[in-house]
Motif scaffolding. Structure first.
Motif, PDB file in Angstrom:
ATOM      1  N   PHE A 257     -42.333 -52.816 -32.949  1.00  0.00           N
ATOM      2  CA  PHE A 257     -42.444 -53.686 -34.128  1.00  0.00           C
ATOM      3  C   PHE A 257     -41.069 -53.877 -34.775  1.00  0.00           C
ATOM      4  O   PHE A 257     -40.669 -54.995 -35.083  1.00  0.00           O
ATOM      5  CB  PHE A 257     -43.413 -53.078 -35.151  1.00  0.00           C
ATOM      6  N   PHE A 265     -39.785 -49.864 -40.159  1.00  0.00           N
ATOM      7  CA  PHE A 265     -40.366 -48.519 -40.207  1.00  0.00           C
ATOM      8  C   PHE A 265     -39.283 -47.445 -40.129  1.00  0.00           C
ATOM      9  O   PHE A 265     -39.350 -46.431 -40.795  1.00  0.00           O
ATOM     10  CB  PHE A 265     -41.341 -48.327 -39.051  1.00  0.00           C
ATOM     11  N   LEU A 286     -38.529 -40.327 -39.464  1.00  0.00           N
ATOM     12  CA  LEU A 286     -39.938 -40.484 -39.112  1.00  0.00           C
ATOM     13  C   LEU A 286     -40.097 -40.556 -37.596  1.00  0.00           C
ATOM     14  O   LEU A 286     -40.992 -39.939 -37.012  1.00  0.00           O
ATOM     15  CB  LEU A 286     -40.476 -41.761 -39.772  1.00  0.00           C
TER      16      LEU A 286
ATOM     17  N   GLY B  32     -51.573 -39.893 -35.894  1.00  0.00           N
ATOM     18  CA  GLY B  32     -50.120 -40.021 -35.933  1.00  0.00           C
ATOM     19  C   GLY B  32     -49.697 -41.146 -36.863  1.00  0.00           C
ATOM     20  O   GLY B  32     -48.822 -40.972 -37.712  1.00  0.00           O
ATOM     21  N   LEU B  33     -50.357 -42.292 -36.736  1.00  0.00           N
ATOM     22  CA  LEU B  33     -49.977 -43.442 -37.561  1.00  0.00           C
ATOM     23  C   LEU B  33     -50.285 -43.202 -39.036  1.00  0.00           C
ATOM     24  O   LEU B  33     -49.462 -43.491 -39.891  1.00  0.00           O
ATOM     25  CB  LEU B  33     -50.710 -44.688 -37.071  1.00  0.00           C
ATOM     26  N   ALA B  36     -47.882 -40.799 -40.561  1.00  0.00           N
ATOM     27  CA  ALA B  36     -46.597 -41.460 -40.816  1.00  0.00           C
ATOM     28  C   ALA B  36     -46.680 -42.257 -42.127  1.00  0.00           C
ATOM     29  O   ALA B  36     -45.744 -42.265 -42.928  1.00  0.00           O
ATOM     30  CB  ALA B  36     -46.251 -42.390 -39.662  1.00  0.00           C
ATOM     31  N   LYS B  40     -44.448 -41.916 -45.641  1.00  0.00           N
ATOM     32  CA  LYS B  40     -43.772 -43.044 -46.284  1.00  0.00           C
ATOM     33  C   LYS B  40     -44.234 -43.231 -47.737  1.00  0.00           C
ATOM     34  O   LYS B  40     -43.457 -43.586 -48.597  1.00  0.00           O
ATOM     35  CB  LYS B  40     -44.070 -44.347 -45.532  1.00  0.00           C
ATOM     36  N   LEU B 116     -45.772 -59.385 -42.820  1.00  0.00           N
ATOM     37  CA  LEU B 116     -45.437 -58.202 -42.034  1.00  0.00           C
ATOM     38  C   LEU B 116     -44.142 -57.534 -42.483  1.00  0.00           C
ATOM     39  O   LEU B 116     -44.057 -56.328 -42.601  1.00  0.00           O
ATOM     40  CB  LEU B 116     -45.347 -58.616 -40.561  1.00  0.00           C
ATOM     41  N   THR B 117     -43.110 -58.331 -42.763  1.00  0.00           N
ATOM     42  CA  THR B 117     -41.801 -57.731 -42.994  1.00  0.00           C
ATOM     43  C   THR B 117     -41.452 -57.603 -44.471  1.00  0.00           C
ATOM     44  O   THR B 117     -40.340 -57.268 -44.823  1.00  0.00           O
ATOM     45  CB  THR B 117     -40.710 -58.581 -42.318  1.00  0.00           C
ATOM     46  N   VAL B 120     -42.106 -51.977 -46.193  1.00  0.00           N
ATOM     47  CA  VAL B 120     -42.632 -51.038 -45.212  1.00  0.00           C
ATOM     48  C   VAL B 120     -44.076 -50.638 -45.509  1.00  0.00           C
ATOM     49  O   VAL B 120     -44.895 -50.468 -44.600  1.00  0.00           O
ATOM     50  CB  VAL B 120     -41.766 -49.762 -45.148  1.00  0.00           C
ATOM     51  N   SER B 123     -46.044 -53.255 -44.007  1.00  0.00           N
ATOM     52  CA  SER B 123     -45.878 -53.343 -42.552  1.00  0.00           C
ATOM     53  C   SER B 123     -46.858 -52.440 -41.831  1.00  0.00           C
ATOM     54  O   SER B 123     -47.401 -52.800 -40.795  1.00  0.00           O
ATOM     55  CB  SER B 123     -44.459 -52.935 -42.162  1.00  0.00           C
ATOM     56  N   PHE B 124     -47.081 -51.235 -42.389  1.00  0.00           N
ATOM     57  CA  PHE B 124     -47.953 -50.277 -41.719  1.00  0.00           C
ATOM     58  C   PHE B 124     -49.341 -50.822 -41.449  1.00  0.00           C
ATOM     59  O   PHE B 124     -49.981 -50.501 -40.461  1.00  0.00           O
ATOM     60  CB  PHE B 124     -48.080 -49.005 -42.563  1.00  0.00           C
ATOM     61  N   TYR B 126     -50.343 -53.637 -40.527  1.00  0.00           N
ATOM     62  CA  TYR B 126     -50.520 -54.496 -39.358  1.00  0.00           C
ATOM     63  C   TYR B 126     -50.718 -53.718 -38.056  1.00  0.00           C
ATOM     64  O   TYR B 126     -51.706 -53.938 -37.361  1.00  0.00           O
ATOM     65  CB  TYR B 126     -49.369 -55.496 -39.275  1.00  0.00           C
ATOM     66  N   PRO B 127     -49.803 -52.791 -37.706  1.00  0.00           N
ATOM     67  CA  PRO B 127     -50.063 -52.048 -36.458  1.00  0.00           C
ATOM     68  C   PRO B 127     -51.315 -51.184 -36.525  1.00  0.00           C
ATOM     69  O   PRO B 127     -52.041 -51.090 -35.526  1.00  0.00           O
ATOM     70  CB  PRO B 127     -48.813 -51.175 -36.275  1.00  0.00           C
ATOM     71  N   LEU B 131     -54.139 -52.162 -34.001  1.00  0.00           N
ATOM     72  CA  LEU B 131     -54.522 -51.279 -32.897  1.00  0.00           C
ATOM     73  C   LEU B 131     -56.014 -51.005 -32.908  1.00  0.00           C
ATOM     74  O   LEU B 131     -56.659 -50.917 -31.869  1.00  0.00           O
ATOM     75  CB  LEU B 131     -53.776 -49.948 -33.000  1.00  0.00           C
TER      76      LEU B 131
END
Ligand code: HEM
Ligand SMILES: [Cu+2]
Lengths: 601, 188
Positions: A257, A265, A286, B32-33, B36, B40, B116-117, B120, B123-124, B126-127, B131
């Motif tokens: 990404f 990120f 991270l 994991g995601l 993370a 953040k 998306l951008t 942060v 942003s998280f 979206y993935p 997924l």
């Protein structure tokens, strides 16, 4: 569901489940050698792909050792061979980094993970637990083809204009996240990430099968504690893989990404060539957490199979039961669990809270306890054994030697205070090459020399094998031992040329010596490759079912077992796999019922 | 051999076992995601935003689809094949509706400027959600295959294993979504 049913379910038509016979379904070249669902053929596919990668990865190290050993010289033939990557016969610095990165990636993942677990878990699990095949032969085949696809993508990345990934095998961002940062961070890095994602799927599909087969498809009488230690080792390896690889996958997805969709990120406050990038709010640390949460278990994914193979080969060739079977299982379990709690020892110098760091120091040093138990048990297995110095046995003993040496340096760097000095120096290179690289290879060689007769129905040549062993054993120490001194003196890893530093000038001769030995050791590996392929076709034929006099089940199959492994029924198991030198008998196979007057073990 | 079989019959079917291990593996990816994300969250310049209402509807959709797949399994076990097929189709449709609602939700977010951008913390989203949607789509494809099998005349299977595995997986993606949804509501 029984083993028979598992094997038959991909065929159409009804099969009556109770019957058991050698399978005569018509196999074409394609279904037998290419899209095979037979675990033995899949194992060979992993093995041969792994050997090809090992040659490529090893060659990379020879190339960069040329640069490190002879920084002043030029090698015009390199230019013929590598083109613009070696203008004037000297490696391009950018290409040097690409070589180092690819060497690490290829050997850690493609050779010592896929080539080692892929080969031996596939080959041995059904044979040693007494199953006709894996729980899902189809997923197993798929697992190999994902590995193959990963290989193709990684191989292709070697040929793109800007070169393959070159930020080190740990691909830390921001270097790996920004195409502007270096040539290797352009398309080569994307290909690396795609290839690794495919690789992760391969590892997961394989792992699911290994775990399920061991837990569900053991033959009658094969209780968990009657299994050979190889099975326990492969089991814990698969558990580690299944739990840690998905975390690396999420790390890679976030990196993709950042690279391609402009997220941040892992990025914040970055200036490249005077240009300020808009990325804000991310953290490269991270990525290190996500990477090492896999990365540390990964090193045990490499070494646990080697441990299992060593235990098995060592017991058979000492003609003695393995010493402390339950302690061996317990220490495998302890190592596997601890390996999830120590990842931050790779991050002592990232600004980690020192208070938190001390916990990781403690947990890291705790790993020394189960490791020491294992070493003790191997040595006591050898003690007063009737040792047969077969090539497999020599490599097993070599494994123990390497594991001791590398484990001891682990205790040095496990202390965060010492690690501040030693981090990212040649000391680390020495540590992990001895304890993981060489030891992993030794486990693999022990297994190959030992099970080659079962895989191909022939023996490998012993003379070549002994030359291979001694050159590798002595050479490995000559290469990696001196690196400890270089590291203690502060010589950093990953540098292109040390001749500019006054303090490292004294190592010029030593570096030359290391490079020289590396080339000899590489040549010795080619000798092994020759021996391997020559013996497949021309080796001495195996004429007895059980050439090593081993107790475990795989030697009760025909010399060249077909798909389904046993022509008749799967044998029943009556005892553990280590009844060597018992009651005056050399060995008692697992299939033999316990006699009335037999002593207990 | 007979003995072995009776002994093995008591155990879980190996394919189901494979599925359960796969589920734990996928769970770790989401763990994991989300961890993370938590790391953040504790850093400065976190951006607050509101989840669109449509995510409530998608949550309801996938929850209902869990019920329909459960009914499908029950019908299959009782041999009511036409009811089984109906429930299978319903689940399949609900799966597609779920994915479409998710996509619509993200289009709305995007239009509000929550791209998306942008930051942060956004942003998280979206993935993580993306997924999950990929896993639902995987399930939808599997449903489609089962559905075609249920109608084909050639293949007569009476084993409940594939149906049960399908429903386990479906409950799992449902469960993961509810977890993610609550997670996003709480932590945002
Ligand atoms: C007593 C046991 C061990 C201890 C205490 C230990 C400790 C450590 C520590 C603290 C580091 C980080 C050093 C640094 O980067 O500054 C490290 C690196 C490493 N260790 Fe170990 N280790 C042990 C055993 C092992 C084993 C058994 C393996 C592999 C099978 C292994 C493989 C590695 C690798 C691959 C690295 C370096 C990764 C890299 O930075 O590229 N270690 N070890
Ligand atoms: Cu580590």
């Amino acid at each position: 569901m029984s083993n028979e049913a598992i094997l038959h379910q991909h065929e159409t038509g009804t099969h009556d489940v109770g019957h058991a016979h050698e399978h005569h379904h018509h196999e074409t070249f394609i279904t037998k050698y290419v899209f095979s669902q037979d675990h033995k053929m899949i194992a060979k596919q992993f093995l041969i792909t792994g050997i090809v990668w090992a040659i490529i990865g090893g060659l990379f190290s020879v190339l960069f050792r040329l640069q490190l050993g002879y920084p002043e010289s030029t090698f015009p033939w390199l230019e013929d061979f590598l083109g613009h990557w070696a203008k004037g016969g000297k490696l391009d610095p950018q290409f040097y980094y690409a070589l180092v990165t690819m060497h690490g990636t290829v050997l850690v993942f493609f050779v010592l993970t896929a080539g080692l677990s892929g080969t031996f878990s596939n080959f041995l699990i059904p044979l040693q637990v007494g199953a006709r095949d894996m729980a899902s032969p189809f997923l197993n085949m798929l697992s190999y083809w994902f590995f193959f696809a990963a290989s193709v993508v990684m191989f292709a990345s070697l040929f793109v204009q800007t070169g393959p990934a070159s930020g080190g095998w740990t691909i830390y961002p921001p270097l790996s996240a920004l195409g502007e940062a270096s040539e290797g961070s352009k398309i080569g890095m994307d290909l690396w990430l795609i290839s690794m994602s495919l690789f992760i799927i391969n590892a997961l599909l394989g792992g699911l099968n290994y775990i399920t087969t061991i837990l569900n498809l053991r033959t009658k009488g094969m209780s968990m504690t009657r299994m050979p230690l190889t099975m326990w080792a492969f089991f814990f390896t698969a558990v580690l893989g299944v739990l840690s690889f998905p975390v690396l996958l999420s790390g890679c997805i976030l990196l993709l990404f950042d690279r391609n969709l402009g997220t941040s990120f892992y990025l914040s406050d970055i200036v490249i060539n005077g240009k300020i990038l808009p990325n804000e709010g991310g953290s490269p640390i991270l990525f290190q957490h996500l990477f090492w949460f896999l990365g540390h278990p990964e090193v045990y994914i490499i070494v646990l199979p080697a441990m299992g193979i060593t235990s098995e080969v060592m017991s058979i060739n000492s003609r003695k039961p393995i010493f402390g079977y339950m302690a061996m299982v317990g220490s495998l379990f302890a190592i596997a669990s601890l390996s999830f709690m120590v990842w931050a020892h790779h991050m002592f110098v990232t600004g980690l809270n020192p208070f938190l760091g001390s916990f990781f120091v403690l947990l890291t040093l705790l790993i020394a306890v189960p490791s020491a138990i294992k070493v003790f048990n191997w040595l006591t297995t050898l003690w007063r054994g009737n040792i047969r110095f077969t090539p497999g046995m020599l490599f097993a003993i070599g494994f123990v030697s390497m594991f001791i040496s590398g484990g001891l340096t682990g205790i040095f760097i496990g202390n965060s205070a010492l690690d501040i000095h030693l981090h990212d120096t040649y000391f680390i290179i020495a540590h992990f090459h001895i304890v993981m690289g060489v030891a992993g290879f030794f486990g693999m060689f022990a297994g190959l020399y030992h099970w080659f007769p079962k895989m191909y129905g022939r023996y490998m040549n012993n003379t070549l094998a002994y030359i291979h062993f001694w050159v590798t054993m002595i050479g490995a120490y000559l290469i990696f031992w001196p690196m400890h001194y270089e590291g203690l003196a502060g010589m950093p890893r990953r540098y292109y040329d040390f001749s500019n530093w006054e303090s490292f000038k004294m190592f010029a001769g030593l570096n030359q010596f290391i490079s020289f030995v590396s080339i000899i050791v590489f040549a010795a590996q080619l000798l092994f490759v020759f021996n391997f392929f020559y013996s497949i076709f021309k080796g001495r034929k195996v004429t007895t079912l059980n050439p090593w006099g081993a107790c475990s089940l795989e030697w009760s199959t025909p010399i060249r077992p077909g798909h389904g492994n046993w022509p008749g029924e799967i044998p029943e198991v009556h005892r553990w796999a280590y009844d060597y030198g018992k009651d005056g008998r050399d060995f008692i196979p697992q299939t033999e019922p316990v006699g009335e007057h037999e002593s207990k073990h | 051999m007979e003995l072995v079989m009776t002994e093995q019959r008591k155990k879980m079917h190996p394919h189901k076992f494979i599925l359960w291990i796969a589920i734990s593996s996928i769970t770790l990816m989401f763990a994991g995601l989300t961890s993370a994300y938590i790391i953040k969250r504790n850093q400065p310049n976190w951006l607050e935003f509101k989840l669109p209402v449509i995510f409530w509807y998608s949550t309801a959709t996938i929850a209902i689809s869990s019920v329909t797949i459960w009914l499908a399994v029950r019908a299959f076990r009782q041999g009511e094949m036409s009811k089984y097929r109906k429930m299978l189709v319903t689940t399949f449709v609900l799966g597609i509706v779920f994915v479409s609602l998710q996509v619509t939700g993200f289009i709305q977010l995007w239009k509000q400027g929550i791209t998306l951008t942008r930051n942060v913390s956004i942003s998280f989203l979206y993935p993580i959600v993306g997924l999950h949607a990929v896993h639902v789509i995987g399930g939808v494809i599997a449903l489609l295959i089962m559905f075609l099998k249920a109608f084909s005349r050639r293949q007569k299977t009476y084993s409940a294993v594939p149906v049960e595995m399908m429903s386990t997986y479906w409950h799992f993606v449902d469960f993961i979504w509810i977890y993610l949804f609550i997670f996003l509501l709480m932590i945002r």
